[in-house]
Structure formats: C-alpha cells, structure tokens
Design an enzyme around this catalytic site. Sequence first.
Site, PDB file in Angstrom:
ATOM      1  N   ARG A   1     -12.031  -8.741  -4.076  1.00  0.00           N
ATOM      2  CA  ARG A   1     -11.703  -8.392  -2.688  1.00  0.00           C
ATOM      3  C   ARG A   1     -11.342  -6.894  -2.554  1.00  0.00           C
ATOM      4  O   ARG A   1     -10.564  -6.358  -3.338  1.00  0.00           O
ATOM      5  CB  ARG A   1     -10.534  -9.258  -2.221  1.00  0.00           C
ATOM      6  CG  ARG A   1     -10.075  -8.980  -0.798  1.00  0.00           C
ATOM      7  CD  ARG A   1      -8.828  -8.130  -0.773  1.00  0.00           C
ATOM      8  NE  ARG A   1      -8.328  -7.977   0.595  1.00  0.00           N
ATOM      9  CZ  ARG A   1      -7.316  -7.195   0.929  1.00  0.00           C
ATOM     10  NH1 ARG A   1      -6.681  -6.507   0.012  1.00  0.00           N
ATOM     11  NH2 ARG A   1      -6.929  -7.099   2.189  1.00  0.00           N
TER      12      ARG A   1
ATOM     13  N   GLY B   1      -9.922  -4.103   0.309  1.00  0.00           N
ATOM     14  CA  GLY B   1      -9.282  -3.996   1.624  1.00  0.00           C
ATOM     15  C   GLY B   1      -9.687  -2.720   2.338  1.00  0.00           C
ATOM     16  O   GLY B   1     -10.732  -2.132   2.046  1.00  0.00           O
ATOM     17  N   ASP B   2      -8.834  -2.294   3.268  1.00  0.00           N
ATOM     18  CA  ASP B   2      -9.176  -1.108   4.063  1.00  0.00           C
ATOM     19  C   ASP B   2      -8.799   0.210   3.381  1.00  0.00           C
ATOM     20  O   ASP B   2      -9.358   1.262   3.714  1.00  0.00           O
ATOM     21  CB  ASP B   2      -8.486  -1.178   5.433  1.00  0.00           C
ATOM     22  CG  ASP B   2      -6.958  -1.137   5.295  1.00  0.00           C
ATOM     23  OD1 ASP B   2      -6.416  -1.878   4.445  1.00  0.00           O
ATOM     24  OD2 ASP B   2      -6.318  -0.369   6.024  1.00  0.00           O
TER      25      ASP B   2
ATOM     26  N   THR C   1      -1.464   0.823   6.408  1.00  0.00           N
ATOM     27  CA  THR C   1      -1.017  -0.271   5.555  1.00  0.00           C
ATOM     28  C   THR C   1      -0.921  -1.518   6.407  1.00  0.00           C
ATOM     29  O   THR C   1      -0.314  -1.509   7.476  1.00  0.00           O
ATOM     30  CB  THR C   1       0.351   0.033   4.910  1.00  0.00           C
ATOM     31  OG1 THR C   1       0.791  -1.157   4.246  1.00  0.00           O
ATOM     32  CG2 THR C   1       1.392   0.464   5.927  1.00  0.00           C
ATOM     33  N   GLY C   2      -1.558  -2.577   5.955  1.00  0.00           N
ATOM     34  CA  GLY C   2      -1.518  -3.800   6.754  1.00  0.00           C
ATOM     35  C   GLY C   2      -2.515  -4.811   6.248  1.00  0.00           C
ATOM     36  O   GLY C   2      -3.021  -4.686   5.123  1.00  0.00           O
TER      37      GLY C   2
ATOM     38  N   THR D   1       0.884  -1.160   0.000  1.00  0.00           N
ATOM     39  CA  THR D   1       0.000   0.000   0.000  1.00  0.00           C
ATOM     40  C   THR D   1       0.918   1.204   0.000  1.00  0.00           C
ATOM     41  O   THR D   1       2.047   1.113   0.458  1.00  0.00           O
ATOM     42  CB  THR D   1      -0.842   0.045   1.299  1.00  0.00           C
ATOM     43  OG1 THR D   1      -1.335  -1.251   1.570  1.00  0.00           O
ATOM     44  CG2 THR D   1      -2.003   1.011   1.175  1.00  0.00           C
TER      45      THR D   1
ATOM     46  N   GLY E   1      -5.583  -5.848   5.530  1.00  0.00           N
ATOM     47  CA  GLY E   1      -6.774  -5.028   5.356  1.00  0.00           C
ATOM     48  C   GLY E   1      -8.005  -5.507   6.089  1.00  0.00           C
ATOM     49  O   GLY E   1      -8.780  -4.699   6.622  1.00  0.00           O
TER      50      GLY E   1
END
Lengths: 311, 311
Positions: free
Chosen positions: B201, B203-204, B224-225, B173, B227
């Site tokens: 999909r 993510g966050d 970032t991680g 990210t 999600g």
Amino acid sequence: MKNIGLAIHGGAGTILRSMMTPGKQGAYENGLQSALDAGYKILESGGTSLDAVETAVKFLEDCPLFNAGRGSVFNHEGQHEMDAAIMNGADLAAGAVCSVKGIQNPVSLARAVMEKSEHVFLGSTGAEAFAKHLGFEILPDTYFHDDLRYEQWQEALKDDTIRLDHTERKFGTVGAVALDRHGNLAAATSTGGMTNKKFGRIGDSPVIGAGTYANDATCAVSCTGHGELFLRAVVAYDVSSLMAYKNLSLEEATHEVVMKKLVKIGGEGGLVAIDKAGNIALPFNSEGMYRAWKNKSGQAVLIYKDTDTKI
Amino acid sequence: MKNIGLAIHGGAGTILRSMMTPGKQGAYENGLQSALDAGYKILESGGTSLDAVETAVKFLEDCPLFNAGRGSVFNHEGQHEMDAAIMNGADLAAGAVCSVKGIQNPVSLARAVMEKSEHVFLGSTGAEAFAKHLGFEILPDTYFHDDLRYEQWQEALKDDTIRLDHTERKFGTVGAVALDRHGNLAAATSTGGMTNKKFGRIGDSPVIGAGTYANDATCAVSCTGHGELFLRAVVAYDVSSLMAYKNLSLEEATHEVVMKKLVKIGGEGGLVAIDKAGNIALPFNSEGMYRAWKNKSGQAVLIYKDTDTKI
C-alpha cells in the site's frame, strides 16, 4: 439519447510519417479502432463510463503494438514492469498499481484495487500478491515477449551508462476517457514505462491527479508524455482545476496545460480529455500522438500532428 | 531580514489529552521543538528552504516517537516500508520514493532522486538499489525496532482479517514546509505508513500534488491524514490551485480544502502550509495534530485541537 463520448490514446512522441510504413500505420489504426469500438459499444448500450474505459484500455493492453500490458517494453532486468490507474468521476473513487509484473491487464487490477480494497495505490510485489489473492492469473515473462521490444532493449543496453538516461523520445502509454449516458465520467491509463528503465522508476500514469483524473463536475483526463514533467506539473488535476476555479472550457483548459504550461517546462506529450457535455479534446505538443475519439458529432482515428484534430 | 518561516507536523488523528501522560507529551513536544529549531537555524543563517525542510524531516525521522524513518510502524510482514517526497518551489523539481526498506532518512533519498537522477519517483527494491548505488547505508531491521510499534503490530495481527482494514485512527506522517530569505518555498513529507499494512500500500505522502507540493508562485504544503482520501482529493495541489486560480489566501485555501472538501468525503487529517509572504496555516479536521511553527511573528509547539492555532 443523452450525450456519450469516448477518447483514447496509444502514446505520444516523435511519430513521423517518414518513419512509418503503410502496413505498420494500418496496424496501429486497426488497434485504435478496435479499442474505440469496444469501448463505445458499451456506452451505446447504456453501460458505464468505467466499463468503457476499462474495456478500451484492455484492448490496447492486449495489442502488442502499444507499450502497456502485452506490449510493455523491457526494463533493465529484461522484465516488464507495468503501471496503471483508473478513476470514477461520479464518486472520485480511484485505484492504481505500480511496478507490477505478470499481469495481463493492469487496468483491471487497478479497478480491483478501487473496488475490492480500502486502498487507492498498491505497488510492486505487494500489488501482485493482492492480484493473486483475488485470483488474477500471473503470466510468465514470455507472454510479454516481443521481438521488436527485445531489440529496443538490447540497443538500450549497449548504450547503457550509469545515468538514469532515456534516449527514446516516444512515450508509450495507453489511456481512455469516457462519458456515459448517466452523465458520469471516467478515466484510465496504463503503461509499460521506459525501455531499459532502472531503479523502479514510476511515471505519471498511475498517479491520480498527474496522469489520470476524473471528476463529474469537470472532466476526465488521461495523459501520455514525459512522465517526470507530468508528475511535477500535476497535469490531469491542473486541467480539472482550471475548469473548476477559472471557468475555462475543456478546450481552453487542456490547451493552457499542454500547449503552454507543459511546453514552458519542456514537458513533451499530450492527453485525451472529455467533459460532462461530451466535448472531447486531444491536445499534444509532440510530433504525434496515437489517438481516436467518437461522440455524437462523429469519430476519427489519428496519428500525426498535421492531421486536423479540431472537433 | 526578509521573511522566513518554517512549519512542521508529526502526524494527525485521534490524539487526546486524556490518552497522554505528561512525560509522553513532553517527549513529543521536545521532538517537535528540536526539529523546528534545526530547520529554522538553517533559514536564519541564509540557508535554503530545501535544506531546512530536509533537516527538519530528518530530525523527525530519527526520533522513534514519529511514524517515519526510525519510528516507522511494522507492516504485515514485520518490516518497515517507508515513503517520502520533497519538492523545490523555485523550479518545481521533485523527488519521491515509495516502499523502501532499510533507509535511515527516506527524505534524503527522495532528495537524491530529485538531484541525482532524471526521475521523480522511484519505488521499492529499485529505489533501494539506487540508494546503494549512491552509497546510502542499508540498515538492518533492528534499527527500526521499537517495542511499542511491535506491540501495535502484534495486536493488529491478532485482529487480522483478509480485508485491507486498518483500525487505528492515527495517521503517522512527518513533514515540513519552509520559506527561505531568497523567497523560495519547499516541502517535504515522510512516513512509515499504516501498521500491519499489506499488499504494498502507498499513501499520499510520496505523491507529488497529493501529500507534498511546493511552488514559489503559491505555497508549500505537506499533508498528514487518511492517505487514500488525500490521494483522491489531490490535496496539496488543490490548495495551490485555489490560490493560483481563485486568488484565495493561504488561510482561505487550506481551510476550504481541509475543513470543507476533505470533511465532505470523510478525509480525516490535516496539513502544514506556508506562502511566499511567510504566512503559515496548520488546519486539521481530526482530534489533534502534532505540529510546530516559527516565523517573524513568533513560534509554537502544539498537539491538541483546543489549542489556539490562529497565527
């Protein structure tokens, strides 16, 4: 028996007595009552809040009166694009889908995302492929056809401009929150979005923290309103945060968010919420909100603003 | 001159010195430094935090090393599906896109959603139609081709199972947060998602409140991680809530969320954040995080865990 409770909504907006016929009002009330009864029965028999909110939302999705599932409005292309989310307050597990077509019960697909995938949020044709993979039936557009919705779309098309305008001040969404006898909370929300919507618009309903949130430590929340403002205000999680970090009660927190913070930014709509003690709040800042609730204190099916919603 | 500040990230995860060559490390550091300089230059010359975060993220999107824009990973179909979001802390305006293909700078499309539509969140082909409508160029897949990403995808395909597994423990990210001399905060995030991702999909990153949030009253955050966990924890808004409702400092709030709450639920990753005083925090609970920051106190470009990140 431990406290149990269920609250549901079928959308908020400019819902006025003057615009309603007795027949139409009765139909809405019956729809809400059926969904409430179906979900509450699960709670009474010891079932989970997750099953109760999914069942109540499925009832509302299957009722053509509400803008979700079967009753979803037409988008600009004359199709029905739906969003849904579900969250389990016990472990913060969540599932959501956006922009899916041909799914009878998007809330059940959201639950499948939560329980049968490693993901939280699936979108569009990918989410539909996931549904097919799991054996969900993909229904033809005709299943979602409704003459009234079709007329609404045709009228919206006539006025169509290049802007991403929406003129109807009714925010069609359905949702449910529940507390089961195990002390667990759950929330679910489902919507067909905005009539004549374009460009793959996604509202707050499928967004965890905005339109849907559940946490056993605080509350379960399902929103209905002008999605863009609800997204920017992170409404559902804001209610939870006010309870967790400022020790507000459910009533205080929901009042603060819906009647103060949302009003300040012009965010029309409302929400249903329940806490771990079974307290229920159903605040809204619009003219009306289709809503119903039941817990140990009683029950009600309500539509207008001038109905007493104090529990 | 009033306080200004900028912090950026290029993803977190299992980034170890032992897996890096000096040349590769230098390339990452150069990429981060270029993005930092470009964004900071805007702040120094009196530009807005919104322009600074968009510019910094565009630099990272255009650099093939980072998983966003040009460097986006391959999804299961061998395509590049990107998500991005941007938020203006001054008025809580926000824009986001998910699952878009062929867009050079998804962060700029997110900004166009914020500024040129009445919506906040547009998805997939609808968002691409909006981009075309505004005159954005739709690039061919070849623009996003990268031999290393292609190999990663081929390897992921080999191991492919019917499950929605992902095995790589690196969360690609990019993101930026900034404070401008007008006292306004902004945040932006962009990603190419997970290698071999299926089923649309999301993510966050594009979710306001989860991966991206800005509010002049508290802070600007870009995450970032992993999600899914960041979505369930509503990470970015949680940092803001802890500051607003519990009066935690930026450092305390980000530490609480990243090093305690996320660790508790297994949410690997990190974030960059800045507050209205120009304080910067860059906590992460993974092995490393590509990151850089600059404010009146100094500047740094960092990768590993064992580097001192205390500012």
